[in-house]
Design a protein around this motif. Structure first.
Motif, PDB file in Angstrom:
ATOM      1  N   PHE A  94      -7.149  41.899  29.472  1.00 46.59           N
ATOM      2  CA  PHE A  94      -7.315  43.139  28.719  1.00 46.59           C
ATOM      3  C   PHE A  94      -5.994  43.624  28.128  1.00 46.59           C
ATOM      4  CE2 PHE A  94     -10.905  43.388  31.792  1.00 46.59           C
ATOM      5  CZ  PHE A  94     -11.932  43.359  30.865  1.00 46.59           C
ATOM      6  N   ASN A  95      -4.872  43.272  28.775  1.00 49.70           N
ATOM      7  CA  ASN A  95      -3.560  43.678  28.271  1.00 49.70           C
ATOM      8  C   ASN A  95      -2.793  42.503  27.667  1.00 49.70           C
ATOM      9  OD1 ASN A  95      -3.235  42.448  30.799  1.00 49.70           O
ATOM     10  ND2 ASN A  95      -1.348  43.542  31.242  1.00 49.70           N
ATOM     11  N   GLY A  96      -3.531  41.493  27.230  1.00 43.67           N
ATOM     12  CA  GLY A  96      -2.890  40.299  26.660  1.00 43.67           C
ATOM     13  C   GLY A  96      -2.475  40.474  25.212  1.00 43.67           C
ATOM     14  N   SER A  97      -1.716  39.507  24.716  1.00 36.98           N
ATOM     15  CA  SER A  97      -1.229  39.536  23.331  1.00 36.98           C
ATOM     16  C   SER A  97      -1.346  38.150  22.711  1.00 36.98           C
ATOM     17  CB  SER A  97       0.249  39.969  23.277  1.00 36.98           C
ATOM     18  OG  SER A  97       0.453  41.226  23.865  1.00 36.98           O
ATOM     19  N   ILE A  98      -1.290  38.120  21.380  1.00 40.16           N
ATOM     20  CA  ILE A  98      -1.332  36.859  20.631  1.00 40.16           C
ATOM     21  C   ILE A  98      -0.231  36.857  19.572  1.00 40.16           C
ATOM     22  CG2 ILE A  98      -2.631  35.476  18.965  1.00 40.16           C
ATOM     23  CD1 ILE A  98      -5.144  36.142  20.299  1.00 40.16           C
ATOM     24  N   TYR A  99       0.429  35.699  19.441  1.00 42.64           N
ATOM     25  CA  TYR A  99       1.295  35.418  18.301  1.00 42.64           C
ATOM     26  C   TYR A  99       0.678  34.217  17.586  1.00 42.64           C
ATOM     27  CZ  TYR A  99       5.007  38.316  20.374  1.00 42.64           C
ATOM     28  OH  TYR A  99       5.740  39.346  20.900  1.00 42.64           O
ATOM     29  N   CYS A 100       0.262  34.417  16.348  1.00 43.13           N
ATOM     30  CA  CYS A 100      -0.369  33.327  15.579  1.00 43.13           C
ATOM     31  C   CYS A 100       0.427  33.071  14.305  1.00 43.13           C
ATOM     32  CB  CYS A 100      -1.808  33.704  15.234  1.00 43.13           C
ATOM     33  SG  CYS A 100      -2.681  32.441  14.271  1.00 43.13           S
ATOM     34  N   PHE A 101       0.985  31.862  14.188  1.00 41.28           N
ATOM     35  CA  PHE A 101       1.724  31.468  12.997  1.00 41.28           C
ATOM     36  C   PHE A 101       0.759  31.256  11.824  1.00 41.28           C
ATOM     37  CE2 PHE A 101       4.658  30.405  16.347  1.00 41.28           C
ATOM     38  CZ  PHE A 101       5.915  30.580  15.795  1.00 41.28           C
ATOM     39  N   CYS A 102       1.219  31.588  10.632  1.00 45.30           N
ATOM     40  CA  CYS A 102       0.417  31.307   9.440  1.00 45.30           C
ATOM     41  C   CYS A 102       1.330  31.304   8.220  1.00 45.30           C
ATOM     42  CB  CYS A 102      -0.703  32.338   9.256  1.00 45.30           C
ATOM     43  SG  CYS A 102      -0.145  34.018   8.900  1.00 45.30           S
ATOM     44  N   SER A 103       0.796  30.872   7.089  1.00 47.20           N
ATOM     45  CA  SER A 103       1.577  30.864   5.853  1.00 47.20           C
ATOM     46  C   SER A 103       1.497  32.237   5.194  1.00 47.20           C
ATOM     47  CB  SER A 103       1.037  29.808   4.889  1.00 47.20           C
ATOM     48  OG  SER A 103      -0.255  30.174   4.426  1.00 47.20           O
ATOM     49  N   SER A 104       2.489  32.518   4.335  1.00 51.19           N
ATOM     50  CA  SER A 104       2.467  33.790   3.608  1.00 51.19           C
ATOM     51  C   SER A 104       1.257  33.865   2.675  1.00 51.19           C
ATOM     52  CB  SER A 104       3.758  33.957   2.813  1.00 51.19           C
ATOM     53  OG  SER A 104       3.950  32.871   1.915  1.00 51.19           O
ATOM     54  N   GLN A 105       0.778  32.707   2.200  1.00 53.01           N
ATOM     55  CA  GLN A 105      -0.351  32.700   1.280  1.00 53.01           C
ATOM     56  C   GLN A 105      -1.665  33.113   1.958  1.00 53.01           C
ATOM     57  OE1 GLN A 105       1.864  30.264   1.684  1.00 53.01           O
ATOM     58  NE2 GLN A 105       2.363  29.218  -0.241  1.00 53.01           N
ATOM     59  N   MET A 106      -1.826  32.761   3.251  1.00 53.46           N
ATOM     60  CA  MET A 106      -3.081  33.040   3.945  1.00 53.46           C
ATOM     61  C   MET A 106      -2.989  34.263   4.855  1.00 53.46           C
ATOM     62  SD  MET A 106      -5.072  30.781   2.753  1.00 53.46           S
ATOM     63  CE  MET A 106      -6.483  31.198   3.759  1.00 53.46           C
ATOM     64  N   GLU A 107      -1.825  34.864   4.927  1.00 49.94           N
ATOM     65  CA  GLU A 107      -1.569  35.965   5.869  1.00 49.94           C
ATOM     66  C   GLU A 107      -2.622  37.077   5.782  1.00 49.94           C
ATOM     67  OE1 GLU A 107       1.818  39.468   6.341  1.00 49.94           O
ATOM     68  OE2 GLU A 107       2.054  37.869   4.855  1.00 49.94           O
ATOM     69  N   TYR A 108      -2.833  37.615   4.588  1.00 48.70           N
ATOM     70  CA  TYR A 108      -3.693  38.799   4.467  1.00 48.70           C
ATOM     71  C   TYR A 108      -5.162  38.469   4.700  1.00 48.70           C
ATOM     72  CZ  TYR A 108       0.527  40.910   2.683  1.00 48.70           C
ATOM     73  OH  TYR A 108       1.816  41.380   2.582  1.00 48.70           O
ATOM     74  N   GLN A 109      -5.584  37.292   4.270  1.00 46.49           N
ATOM     75  CA  GLN A 109      -6.971  36.897   4.500  1.00 46.49           C
ATOM     76  C   GLN A 109      -7.236  36.704   5.992  1.00 46.49           C
ATOM     77  OE1 GLN A 109      -8.643  34.078   1.401  1.00 46.49           O
ATOM     78  NE2 GLN A 109      -6.461  33.908   0.913  1.00 46.49           N
ATOM     79  N   LEU A 110      -6.259  36.116   6.698  1.00 43.95           N
ATOM     80  CA  LEU A 110      -6.414  35.936   8.145  1.00 43.95           C
ATOM     81  C   LEU A 110      -6.407  37.276   8.872  1.00 43.95           C
ATOM     82  CD1 LEU A 110      -4.173  32.806   8.751  1.00 43.95           C
ATOM     83  CD2 LEU A 110      -6.615  32.971   9.250  1.00 43.95           C
ATOM     84  N   ILE A 111      -5.511  38.173   8.477  1.00 46.75           N
ATOM     85  CA  ILE A 111      -5.455  39.487   9.118  1.00 46.75           C
ATOM     86  C   ILE A 111      -6.779  40.224   8.935  1.00 46.75           C
ATOM     87  CG2 ILE A 111      -4.433  41.792   8.849  1.00 46.75           C
ATOM     88  CD1 ILE A 111      -1.720  40.447   8.548  1.00 46.75           C
ATOM     89  N   ASN A 112      -7.389  40.082   7.781  1.00 42.73           N
ATOM     90  CA  ASN A 112      -8.685  40.709   7.530  1.00 42.73           C
ATOM     91  C   ASN A 112      -9.732  40.231   8.532  1.00 42.73           C
ATOM     92  OD1 ASN A 112     -10.615  42.295   5.940  1.00 42.73           O
ATOM     93  ND2 ASN A 112     -11.409  40.312   5.288  1.00 42.73           N
ATOM     94  N   ARG A 113      -9.714  38.937   8.855  1.00 45.11           N
ATOM     95  CA  ARG A 113     -10.666  38.392   9.841  1.00 45.11           C
ATOM     96  C   ARG A 113     -10.268  38.794  11.263  1.00 45.11           C
ATOM     97  NH1 ARG A 113     -14.305  34.465   8.040  1.00 45.11           N
ATOM     98  NH2 ARG A 113     -14.448  34.601   5.774  1.00 45.11           N
ATOM     99  N   PHE A 114      -8.984  38.667  11.569  1.00 42.87           N
ATOM    100  CA  PHE A 114      -8.515  38.966  12.927  1.00 42.87           C
ATOM    101  C   PHE A 114      -8.740  40.431  13.307  1.00 42.87           C
ATOM    102  CE2 PHE A 114      -5.050  35.425  12.681  1.00 42.87           C
ATOM    103  CZ  PHE A 114      -5.999  34.469  12.982  1.00 42.87           C
ATOM    104  N   SER A 115      -8.651  41.331  12.326  1.00 40.18           N
ATOM    105  CA  SER A 115      -8.731  42.759  12.615  1.00 40.18           C
ATOM    106  C   SER A 115     -10.112  43.196  13.089  1.00 40.18           C
ATOM    107  CB  SER A 115      -8.309  43.581  11.391  1.00 40.18           C
ATOM    108  OG  SER A 115      -9.164  43.333  10.297  1.00 40.18           O
ATOM    109  N   LYS A 116     -11.094  42.307  13.012  1.00 44.88           N
ATOM    110  CA  LYS A 116     -12.411  42.621  13.571  1.00 44.88           C
ATOM    111  C   LYS A 116     -12.353  42.693  15.094  1.00 44.88           C
ATOM    112  CE  LYS A 116     -14.869  40.258   9.803  1.00 44.88           C
ATOM    113  NZ  LYS A 116     -15.797  39.146   9.469  1.00 44.88           N
TER     114      LYS A 116
END
Length: 341
Positions: free
Chosen positions: A92-114
């Motif tokens: 419940f108190n865990g964290s994630i660091y996920c590498f990605c490219s600058s080109q896909m950053e915002y699209q991935l954040i949109n999915r992850f933010s769910k």
């Protein structure tokens, strides 16, 4: 506090012994498709996920999965499946660091933010000494039709528990505890002396909103104040390490959202997407406790495992290519791990 050794061994007992390797007591490598392998991990048992999936936008044939998807949407759907499993297996108190490219950053954040609170997007600038700059120095600048992608992104996030930005598990628990023992946020603020002047703390309202996390001393004050009101012993209070998201930085670390770590120089047998040990250590030290379990679902040549071991953490590495599984095993067997804690 959770018995991490017991949890770690329980997780590993779920994997097929034919695909599980233990080059070190606290380092395990599992061969296979990590999306399927994660289903064997019990819920809420991993402290930190630090991982480097295929970028898709780079379209490199020497990186498994980088050319797998013809459409961006297919890649994003695939990554969203990972996000669902990541949230399930994270503490419940865990964290994630996920590498990605600058080109896909915002699209991935949109999915992850769910499923996650996006706490930071880190820009890794990848500086290098003269002579080791790769294509940045060699390429013809006049041919550019957009800014040269000299950096990479790291999305830093924590599981979301609520409908609003930053809603966290601890925030929801604190609010429910207060309501149960009938103590106002103002009164608890007075008792703990947390008026928001300390960045690691913040007033009770900020803790409940998920904007800040209390220090160990502040958490102790919170629990002591609530216990006095909890005359019937209705609440079981977790240890600090099992409920407060770790985030520990100091002046010796890179503590802004711009990270300057040199890339890994070319050597025989180098993984094409290998990340520098000091960068990985920066993330692990900040966002986990000693003896925590660190998972890498795209582990490549085992750098995350080496970084975790150097900081006294346990690691689980998942890798689909047998070539890199063997490289990881060899690396962790032969490398003299220097303990840095």
């Amino acid at each position: 506090m959770m018995n991490t050794n017991k949890v770690y061994n329980n997780i590993l007992s779920n994997f097929n012994t034919d695909t599980l390797y233990r080059p070190q007591k606290d380092a395990a490598i599992v061969e296979g498709d990590s999306l399927e392998l994660m289903k064997k991990i019990p819920s809420h048992s991993i402290s930190l996920i630090l991982t480097d999936p295929p970028y898709h936008s780079t379209n490199k044939k020497n990186i498994t999965g980088d050319t797998k998807f013809k459409k961006d949407e297919d890649f994003l759907d695939w990554m969203e499946q990972f996000a669902k499993e990541w949230k399930r297996i994270l503490k419940f108190n865990g964290s994630i660091y996920c590498f990605c490219s600058s080109q896909m950053e915002y699209q991935l954040i949109n999915r992850f933010s769910k499923d996650f609170n996006i706490l930071s997007t880190i820009t890794w600038t990848k500086p290098n000494k003269p002579g080791f700059d790769g294509w940045r120095k060699k390429m013809k600048k006049e041919n550019l039709r957009q800014w040269y992608p000299a950096s990479e992104r790291i999305v830093f996030m924590a599981p979301k528990y609520g409908e609003n930005l930053f809603n966290s598990y601890f925030g929801a628990k604190l609010r429910s505890w207060r309501n149960l023992v009938k103590i106002s946020g103002h009164d608890l603020t007075e008792i703990t002396g947390a008026y928001g002047k300390v960045n690691h703390g913040g007033a009770v309202s900020n803790w409940e909103a998920g904007r800040n996390i209390p220090s160990r001393e502040q958490y102790t004050k919170i629990i002591n104040a609530l216990k006095i009101r909890d005359t019937n012993g209705l609440i079981s209070f977790p240890d600090y390490e099992d409920i407060i998201r770790p985030f520990n930085v100091d002046g010796t670390m890179q503590y802004t959202d711009i990270w300057d770590f040199e890339t890994v120089r070319q050597y025989r047998g180098k993984h094409p997407a290998e990340k520098p040990i000091d960068l990985l250590e920066n993330a692990i030290k900040a966002s986990s406790y000693v003896n925590d379990i660190v998972l890498d679902t795209f582990s490549g040549s085992g750098s995350t495992a080496e970084a975790a071991l150097s900081l006294g953490r346990k690691s689980i590495s998942m890798e689909i290519e047998d070539k890199w599984v063997q490289a990881s095993v060899d690396r962790l067997k032969s490398t003299q791990i220097e303990l840095k804690v």
